[in-house]
Design an enzyme around this catalytic site. Structure first.
Site, short mmCIF file in Angstrom:
data_model
loop_
_atom_site.label_atom_id
_atom_site.label_comp_id
_atom_site.label_asym_id
_atom_site.label_seq_id
_atom_site.Cartn_x
_atom_site.Cartn_y
_atom_site.Cartn_z
CE LYS A 1 -6.21 -7.24 -2.15
NZ LYS A 1 -5.99 -6.80 -0.76
CE LYS B 1 -13.25 -2.13 0.35
NZ LYS B 1 -13.08 -1.86 1.76
CE LYS C 1 -4.44 -1.54 1.60
NZ LYS C 1 -5.53 -1.44 2.56
P1 TYM Z 1 -10.81 -4.74 3.79
O1 TYM Z 1 -11.80 -3.67 4.09
O2 TYM Z 1 -9.70 -4.45 2.86
O3 TYM Z 1 -11.58 -6.02 3.24
C1 TYM Z 1 -12.70 -6.56 3.90
C2 TYM Z 1 -12.65 -8.07 3.81
O4 TYM Z 1 -12.66 -8.47 2.43
C3 TYM Z 1 -11.58 -9.36 2.18
N1 TYM Z 1 -11.08 -9.13 0.81
C4 TYM Z 1 -10.94 -10.10 -0.10
N2 TYM Z 1 -11.17 -11.43 -0.04
C5 TYM Z 1 -10.93 -12.15 -1.17
N3 TYM Z 1 -10.49 -11.60 -2.33
C6 TYM Z 1 -10.26 -10.28 -2.44
N4 TYM Z 1 -9.85 -9.75 -3.58
C7 TYM Z 1 -10.48 -9.46 -1.28
N5 TYM Z 1 -10.35 -8.14 -1.03
C8 TYM Z 1 -10.73 -7.96 0.25
C9 TYM Z 1 -10.52 -9.00 3.22
O5 TYM Z 1 -9.64 -10.07 3.44
C10 TYM Z 1 -11.37 -8.67 4.42
O6 TYM Z 1 -11.70 -9.84 5.14
N6 TYM Z 1 -7.85 -4.83 7.80
C11 TYM Z 1 -9.11 -5.26 7.28
C12 TYM Z 1 -10.29 -4.77 8.09
C13 TYM Z 1 -10.21 -5.00 9.57
C14 TYM Z 1 -10.48 -6.23 10.22
C15 TYM Z 1 -10.35 -5.93 11.61
C16 TYM Z 1 -10.80 -7.51 9.77
C17 TYM Z 1 -9.94 -4.07 10.51
N7 TYM Z 1 -10.03 -4.64 11.76
C18 TYM Z 1 -10.54 -6.94 12.56
C19 TYM Z 1 -11.00 -8.49 10.72
C20 TYM Z 1 -10.86 -8.21 12.10
C21 TYM Z 1 -9.27 -4.71 5.87
O7 TYM Z 1 -8.67 -3.75 5.50
O8 TYM Z 1 -10.23 -5.34 5.16
#
Ligand code: TYM
Length: 333
Positions: free
Chosen positions: A198, A201, A114
């Site tokens: 991947k 967003k 990132k």
């Molecule tokens: P975030 O907001 O980037 O993504 C949310 C969830 O979607 C999953 N994800 C994917 N899974 C499969 N293929 C993809 N291309 C893909 N893109 C995103 C992510 O793995 C995630 O599960 N750090 C985390 C948010 C967070 C969190 C937490 C998660 C903050 N605190 C505590 C669990 C527990 C994040 O940025 O997810």
């Protein structure tokens, strides 16, 4: 054993099929098991690790909440809230950051991706973001964390931090060491334009992803334009090695149809991608369009969403506030 589930999604707009298949679909299944205690968090403090537009952020918080409900999470059987409403998350994050070694954070590959080439310009928040994530999870004595594959390393860090805290302060089992719940297959959905990247967003090309707010026509168009290769679809998964786009489309089809890859290969082996694309667009439209319509409906009722988030925050506060008080006592405050 009933599970204590916690997971979060960033309200950064463009929620997509990767978020749905990698995480949210799993949230719904876990929430459907009445034994489980589920907490789903709109992690807005995480979102500001990169610059956000003020009004857009507010809309995105509501849209992410709407996406949870539209996907099938029952708000009467789970806690849904936004992170910035519960002070304990930031407080816990500070305390944990004082005992987590920098060396552990330096290993985080997502920060490297990132931050890009100019990491001196990345925010400190982006660097310590996995500690905030650890705080989110550990404040609720979480037993299981459903996430996509890209969060695996952050989960490992969370486990290490919990164990180090318990050891440093001689408080065995105070912070519960959580288990990641990462689906065995298709836990990393790739871009429709590049099977090695991947689905994300932040990809500038909207054609790279299916958004949860896309209309049926948009879904059909994006699948039509998805990158493939020039060979027919094989009969065995071994023959998908080095064919990332083919694997991705077949994986998406399998995941959304709740079937394994071999069954999909039985269905499409020997056929052309045009056959797969027709069926894929059909099933995606039938599963995603209702979610998209429901998001649009829910988002027009701001009052309902804001009330739900406030009630969720009160419930979350009762749990996390208690844990943080105990944590402070253990530290010596
Ligand atoms: P975030 O907001 O980037 O993504 C949310 C969830 O979607 C999953 N994800 C994917 N899974 C499969 N293929 C993809 N291309 C893909 N893109 C995103 C992510 O793995 C995630 O599960 N750090 C985390 C948010 C967070 C969190 C937490 C998660 C903050 N605190 C505590 C669990 C527990 C994040 O940025 O997810």
């Amino acid at each position: 054993m009933p599970k204590k589930i916690f997971s979060g999604v960033q309200p950064t707009g463009n929620l997509h099929l990767g978020n749905y298949l990698g995480a949210i679909k799993n949230f719904v299944d876990l929430n459907n098991d009445k034994e489980n205690n589920c907490i789903f968090c709109v992690v807005d403090l995480h979102a500001i690790t990169v610059k956000q537009d003020k009004d857009q952020l507010k809309n995105n918080i509501r849209e992410t909440t709407a996406a949870f409900i539209a996907s099938g999470i029952d708000p009467s059987r789970s806690i849904i809230f936004n992170q910035s409403e519960v002070q304990a998350h930031a407080e816990g994050s500070w305390m944990l950051s004082c005992m987590a070694p920098m060396g552990w954070l330096n290993r985080m590959t997502q920060f490297k991706e990132k931050a890009g080439k100019d990491k001196e310009k990345a925010s400190v928040g982006l660097y310590i973001y996995p500690i905030l994530m650890a705080s989110d999870i550990l404040l609720y004595d979480t037993s299981h964390v459903p996430v996509g594959e890209d969060q695996k390393q952050h989960l490992e860090l969370t486990r290490d931090i919990a164990q180090k805290f318990n050891k440093d302060f001689d408080c065995r089992d105070f912070l519960k060491v959580p288990e990641p719940l990462i689906q065995k297959d298709f836990s990393r959905i790739m871009s429709l334009k590049d099977g090695l990247k991947k689905m994300s967003k932040s990809d500038p090309s909207d054609l790279s992803r299916i958004n949860l707010t896309d209309s049926e026509d948009e879904i059909i168009n994006k699948i039509k334009k998805a990158k493939t290769d020039s060979f027919p679809i094989p009969n065995e998964d071994q023959k998908l090695i080095n064919r990332p786009e083919a694997l991705n489309l077949l994986g998406i089809y399998s995941s959304i149809s709740n079937q394994n890859l071999n069954k999909t290969l039985d269905e499409f082996g020997g056929k052309n991608f045009s056959d797969l694309k027709v069926k894929l667009a059909e099933i995606l439209s039938s599963k995603i369009s209702p979610i998209s319509n429901e998001i649009k409906k829910l988002i027009s009722d701001k009052q309902y969403l804001d009330k739900l988030l406030l009630e969720g925050a009160n419930k979350a506060e009762a749990i996390a506030g208690k844990k943080i008080k105990e944590m402070k006592k253990i530290i010596g405050f």
